[in-house]
Write a protein that holds these residues in place. Structure first.
Motif, mmCIF file in Angstrom:
data_model
loop_
_atom_site.group_PDB
_atom_site.id
_atom_site.type_symbol
_atom_site.label_atom_id
_atom_site.label_comp_id
_atom_site.label_asym_id
_atom_site.label_seq_id
_atom_site.Cartn_x
_atom_site.Cartn_y
_atom_site.Cartn_z
ATOM 1 N N VAL A 76 0.803 -1.220 0.000
ATOM 2 C CA VAL A 76 0.000 0.000 0.000
ATOM 3 C C VAL A 76 0.840 1.278 0.000
ATOM 4 O O VAL A 76 0.309 2.353 -0.222
ATOM 5 C CB VAL A 76 -1.000 -0.001 1.181
ATOM 6 C CG1 VAL A 76 -0.316 0.264 2.510
ATOM 7 C CG2 VAL A 76 -2.108 1.008 0.966
ATOM 8 N N HIS A 77 2.140 1.166 0.233
ATOM 9 C CA HIS A 77 2.965 2.371 0.297
ATOM 10 C C HIS A 77 4.395 2.059 -0.122
ATOM 11 O O HIS A 77 4.735 0.915 -0.415
ATOM 12 C CB HIS A 77 2.933 2.960 1.703
ATOM 13 C CG HIS A 77 3.798 2.248 2.711
ATOM 14 N ND1 HIS A 77 3.631 0.926 3.063
ATOM 15 C CD2 HIS A 77 4.849 2.695 3.438
ATOM 16 C CE1 HIS A 77 4.537 0.596 3.971
ATOM 17 N NE2 HIS A 77 5.292 1.646 4.206
ATOM 18 N N ASP A 78 5.223 3.088 -0.157
ATOM 19 C CA ASP A 78 6.636 2.920 -0.485
ATOM 20 C C ASP A 78 7.431 2.843 0.812
ATOM 21 O O ASP A 78 7.722 3.877 1.432
ATOM 22 C CB ASP A 78 7.130 4.097 -1.334
ATOM 23 C CG ASP A 78 8.609 4.007 -1.661
ATOM 24 O OD1 ASP A 78 9.276 3.029 -1.251
ATOM 25 O OD2 ASP A 78 9.111 4.936 -2.328
ATOM 26 N N PRO A 79 7.799 1.641 1.241
ATOM 27 C CA PRO A 79 8.510 1.489 2.507
ATOM 28 C C PRO A 79 9.991 1.875 2.421
ATOM 29 O O PRO A 79 10.713 1.769 3.411
ATOM 30 C CB PRO A 79 8.340 0.004 2.824
ATOM 31 C CG PRO A 79 8.279 -0.644 1.481
ATOM 32 C CD PRO A 79 7.532 0.339 0.615
ATOM 33 N N THR A 80 10.428 2.323 1.269
ATOM 34 C CA THR A 80 11.827 2.744 1.104
ATOM 35 C C THR A 80 11.972 4.255 1.212
ATOM 36 O O THR A 80 13.075 4.777 1.122
ATOM 37 C CB THR A 80 12.393 2.288 -0.254
ATOM 38 O OG1 THR A 80 11.771 3.033 -1.307
ATOM 39 C CG2 THR A 80 12.205 0.804 -0.473
ATOM 40 N N SER A 81 10.883 4.934 1.390
ATOM 41 C CA SER A 81 10.877 6.396 1.445
ATOM 42 C C SER A 81 10.777 6.848 2.902
ATOM 43 O O SER A 81 9.755 6.654 3.546
ATOM 44 C CB SER A 81 9.691 6.929 0.631
ATOM 45 O OG SER A 81 9.660 8.320 0.672
ATOM 46 N N LYS A 82 11.832 7.440 3.413
ATOM 47 C CA LYS A 82 11.860 7.853 4.821
ATOM 48 C C LYS A 82 11.074 9.155 5.006
ATOM 49 O O LYS A 82 11.381 10.160 4.377
ATOM 50 C CB LYS A 82 13.293 8.036 5.300
ATOM 51 C CG LYS A 82 13.400 8.298 6.785
ATOM 52 C CD LYS A 82 14.791 8.009 7.277
ATOM 53 C CE LYS A 82 14.935 8.248 8.754
ATOM 54 N NZ LYS A 82 14.264 7.280 9.583
ATOM 55 N N ASN A 83 10.061 9.082 5.856
ATOM 56 C CA ASN A 83 9.281 10.271 6.232
ATOM 57 C C ASN A 83 8.631 10.969 5.049
ATOM 58 O O ASN A 83 8.474 12.188 5.045
ATOM 59 C CB ASN A 83 10.148 11.256 7.018
ATOM 60 C CG ASN A 83 10.683 10.652 8.294
ATOM 61 O OD1 ASN A 83 10.086 9.754 8.863
ATOM 62 N ND2 ASN A 83 11.816 11.134 8.739
#
Length: 156
Positions: A76-83
């Motif tokens: 559901v999201h980009d878990p590699t993008s911090k904050n």
């Protein structure tokens, strides 16, 4: 019934995504992981409270497992993008798995390893795995936002 709590950016879209899976009994959006008691949406969106926008998912583990929910979380999201998720930037939009026990912690960490090994993402996963703290429910106007408005105004 069991509970899972995830932060994956703007909670409106994340809630709408999880609601469609069989075995998900109920969802509520709110805040977790900050230093202010009983924060409001207006306070959290400033990024100054330390909270993440989260979705609390009550589910039937005989129909859908915690591991399956974690896989959905990574979809559901980009878990590699911090904050940062889409146009939403700030610590309140961080990728985080809040675990309630050692089993959830293990599954969360194992799934991060599995998804990194699969090479689905071009960068390493930055998802935090953190012991849950107090869940503060968001105001009613933020619950089921997608159902009420037919759209979400965030980057999901």
């Amino acid at each position: 019934m069991a509970t899972a709590i995830f932060g994956a950016g703007c909670f409106w879209g994340v809630e709408a995504f999880f609601e469609k899976f069989e075995g998900v009994i109920a969802t509520r959006v709110g805040f977790m992981g900050g230093h202010l008691e009983n924060p409001t949406y207006t306070q959290v969106k400033t990024g100054e409270t330390g909270h993440a926008e989260v979705v609390k998912i009550d589910y039937d583990p005989t129909i859908i497992t915690y591991a399956e929910l974690v896989n959905i979380f990574f979809e559901v999201h980009d878990p590699t993008s911090k904050n940062k998720q889409g146009v939403d930037v700030g610590h309140q939009y961080r990728s985080v798995i809040f675990y309630s026990d050692e089993s959830q912690k293990f599954i969360g960490e194992e799934k991060i390893h599995e998804w990194n090994e699969k090479g689905t993402f071009k960068r390493p996963i930055v998802t935090e795995v953190v012991k849950l703290s107090t869940f503060y429910e968001a105001e009613e106007e933020h619950q089921k936002y997608f159902q009420k408005h037919g759209t979400v105004a965030c980057g999901i």
